[in-house]
Design a protein around this motif. Structure first.
Motif, PDB file in Angstrom:
ATOM      1  N   ASP A 263      16.220  80.515  -7.106  1.00 12.26           N
ATOM      2  CA  ASP A 263      14.923  79.863  -6.976  1.00 12.26           C
ATOM      3  C   ASP A 263      14.555  79.212  -8.297  1.00 12.26           C
ATOM      4  O   ASP A 263      15.125  79.511  -9.334  1.00 12.26           O
ATOM      5  N   VAL A 264      13.629  78.272  -8.212  1.00 10.70           N
ATOM      6  CA  VAL A 264      13.172  77.549  -9.393  1.00 10.70           C
ATOM      7  C   VAL A 264      11.651  77.443  -9.312  1.00 10.70           C
ATOM      8  O   VAL A 264      11.088  77.213  -8.250  1.00 10.70           O
TER       9      VAL A 264
ATOM     10  N   LYS B  79       8.874  74.024 -13.383  1.00  9.34           N
ATOM     11  CA  LYS B  79      10.088  73.708 -14.142  1.00  9.34           C
ATOM     12  C   LYS B  79      10.810  72.479 -13.600  1.00  9.34           C
ATOM     13  O   LYS B  79      11.802  72.037 -14.170  1.00  9.34           O
TER      14      LYS B  79
ATOM     15  N   GLN C  37      18.153  74.903  -4.884  1.00  9.79           N
ATOM     16  CA  GLN C  37      17.307  75.985  -5.365  1.00  9.79           C
ATOM     17  C   GLN C  37      16.054  75.960  -4.515  1.00  9.79           C
ATOM     18  O   GLN C  37      15.508  74.885  -4.218  1.00  9.79           O
TER      19      GLN C  37
END
Length: 169
Positions: A79-80, A84, A163
């Motif tokens: 995951d992100v 970001k 992601q």
């Protein structure tokens, strides 16, 4: 089919059901917090998919304190944090939330998940949106893919990897 084969088939189905129930209980129990419940498309989203327009992602669920909750759809995907992502991806996510207008005619089309890098869902569940790539004369390689259940994914390499976007951070 012989009665023995029917009995074996029934036993396998019961075993699969028991395993699914135990897994659901171990993963927090209850339908409201399970990833499967979070991913099941709502009637408006399903209708929008049938009509050929991209569904508007649902807002993240809220906790009793008012903050968003987030449950990843697949532990196999990294995951992100939303914060970001490149600014162009944030711009795309904001356009998706507003329902457009999108910079490319193909934004909002069905993403078929041919590479099977996202969780398997029925055709029409996922939609893709271009993330503008500075300096590129075409759509580039960056995309946001949304699911009818509200989940959002980021790829910077044209579907080679994904992601899942965590909206909490």
């Amino acid at each position: 089919m012989s009665s023995r084969n029917r009995l074996i088939s029934l036993a396998v189905l019961v075993l699969v059901g028991v395993i699914a129930a135990v897994t659901a209980l171990l993963n927090g129990g209850g339908d409201s917090g399970s990833p499967a419940a979070a991913k099941s498309p709502s009637a408006p989203a399903a209708a929008a998919t049938r009509s050929g327009t991209a569904p508007k992602p649902t807002a993240p669920a809220k906790t009793p304190t008012g903050g968003p909750t987030w449950v990843p759809t697949s532990t196999a995907l990294a995951d992100v944090c939303r914060s970001k992502l490149p600014s162009q991806a944030i711009d795309t996510l904001n356009l998706i939330a507003k329902g457009g207008p999108y910079p490319y005619r193909s934004d909002g089309i069905v993403f078929e998940n041919r590479e099977s890098r996202l969780p398997r869902e029925s055709n029409g569940y996922y939609h893709e949106f271009t993330v503008v790539t500075p300096g590129s004369d075409d759509r580039g390689t960056r995309r946001v893919v949304t699911g009818s259940g509200g989940e959002q994914y980021w790829t910077a390499d044209h579907y080679a990897s994904f992601q899942e976007i965590d909206p909490r951070c």
